[in-house]
Design an enzyme around this catalytic site. Sequence first.
Site, PDB file in Angstrom:
ATOM      1  N   HIS A  51     -12.256   8.555   0.453  1.00 35.61           N
ATOM      2  CA  HIS A  51     -12.186   8.198  -0.964  1.00 35.61           C
ATOM      3  C   HIS A  51     -13.558   7.861  -1.543  1.00 35.61           C
ATOM      4  O   HIS A  51     -13.695   7.771  -2.767  1.00 35.61           O
ATOM      5  CB  HIS A  51     -11.219   7.036  -1.175  1.00 35.61           C
ATOM      6  CG  HIS A  51      -9.788   7.398  -0.890  1.00 35.61           C
ATOM      7  ND1 HIS A  51      -9.129   8.395  -1.566  1.00 35.61           N
ATOM      8  CD2 HIS A  51      -8.907   6.904   0.012  1.00 35.61           C
ATOM      9  CE1 HIS A  51      -7.891   8.498  -1.097  1.00 35.61           C
ATOM     10  NE2 HIS A  51      -7.732   7.609  -0.136  1.00 35.61           N
ATOM     11  N   ARG A  76     -15.070   7.127   8.167  1.00 34.51           N
ATOM     12  CA  ARG A  76     -13.721   7.632   7.910  1.00 34.51           C
ATOM     13  C   ARG A  76     -13.845   9.006   7.274  1.00 34.51           C
ATOM     14  O   ARG A  76     -14.484   9.170   6.243  1.00 34.51           O
ATOM     15  CB  ARG A  76     -12.923   6.708   6.989  1.00 34.51           C
ATOM     16  CG  ARG A  76     -11.515   7.270   6.749  1.00 34.51           C
ATOM     17  CD  ARG A  76     -10.577   6.294   6.095  1.00 34.51           C
ATOM     18  NE  ARG A  76     -10.835   6.125   4.674  1.00 34.51           N
ATOM     19  CZ  ARG A  76      -9.955   5.596   3.801  1.00 34.51           C
ATOM     20  NH1 ARG A  76      -8.779   5.173   4.233  1.00 34.51           N
ATOM     21  NH2 ARG A  76     -10.274   5.456   2.529  1.00 34.51           N
ATOM     22  N   GLU A 155      -0.179   5.291   8.324  1.00 33.98           N
ATOM     23  CA  GLU A 155       0.019   4.896   6.924  1.00 33.98           C
ATOM     24  C   GLU A 155       1.173   5.631   6.255  1.00 33.98           C
ATOM     25  O   GLU A 155       1.245   5.675   5.026  1.00 33.98           O
ATOM     26  CB  GLU A 155      -1.277   5.107   6.146  1.00 33.98           C
ATOM     27  CG  GLU A 155      -1.928   6.467   6.359  1.00 33.98           C
ATOM     28  CD  GLU A 155      -3.334   6.564   5.786  1.00 33.98           C
ATOM     29  OE1 GLU A 155      -3.710   5.714   4.967  1.00 33.98           O
ATOM     30  OE2 GLU A 155      -4.056   7.513   6.164  1.00 33.98           O
ATOM     31  N   ASP A 181      -1.423   2.839   1.324  1.00 35.79           N
ATOM     32  CA  ASP A 181      -0.617   4.051   1.441  1.00 35.79           C
ATOM     33  C   ASP A 181       0.713   3.767   2.134  1.00 35.79           C
ATOM     34  O   ASP A 181       1.737   4.368   1.785  1.00 35.79           O
ATOM     35  CB  ASP A 181      -1.383   5.126   2.209  1.00 35.79           C
ATOM     36  CG  ASP A 181      -2.382   5.860   1.325  1.00 35.79           C
ATOM     37  OD1 ASP A 181      -2.030   6.187   0.183  1.00 35.79           O
ATOM     38  OD2 ASP A 181      -3.522   6.086   1.771  1.00 35.79           O
TER      39      ASP A 181
END
Length: 270
Positions: A51, A76, A155, A181
């Site tokens: 993100h 990540r 998630e 999430d």
Amino acid sequence: MSTSTSEAFAEKLKKRKTDGMISAWIGIPDPLLANFFAQEPFDAVVIDLQHGMWDIASAATAIGQVRLAGKPAVARIPVGDFASASRLLDAGASGIIAPMINSASDAEQFVKATKYLPLGERSWGPALALNYNGLSPDAYLKSANQLTVTIAMVETRAALEAIDEILAVDGIDGIFIGPSDLSIALSDGAALAPNSAEIDRVMAQALERCQHHGKFICAFGSDGVRAGQLLKLGFHFVIAGGDSAQLRAGARAAITTARETAAGGSTKQA
């Protein structure tokens, strides 16, 4: 970052010999920002390519900034981008977090990209990693699987149902709970409630499964209070909020203090 520091980071997590690590989380794509956060008493710095707005080149530079500051850097990756996982390890990352690992098959594909034989199929090319570790190529090949951590994000409903199968995959060192999430998934899209009682219950169950499999567990905490709650619960690696939230909170605190001080009376000399 020295080899001994890298070994200590991976060993603490894999053997769960920690009272809880707190990591920074950087999404703003500026390697100098990662350097500033690495100077603070965080145990690690996560570079978020899912993100955050990082590309491979800027993320590699940020990893270097963090490692030269003496801290482990974890990355990540975007969903399913296992090719980037290998490249980020080559750049010197001490660990990779992969989102949306929903099955043993997903976990196996993740391990293929992040571990050398016999666990995986990671291709050779760790030029920057060798620079930071100071190891010979042969020594790095023999130790890289131990020096790095492969972390699967749990998630979704599917991931919860397959959590034992995911944890049983050889080469998956631990899991990372994504509470936002997960709350969306469990409410069928009706709510964003990462700090709810239901998420706490699921996290406690996930912790128990990790203990059963001898694996470590991580999670994202929205702030310091939430991170402390997760550490108290028994999590091994937590986030105490992202960079943008921390920067904005610090700015608001400084402005509020300035206004309150000014309202309390002038400090100018006559």
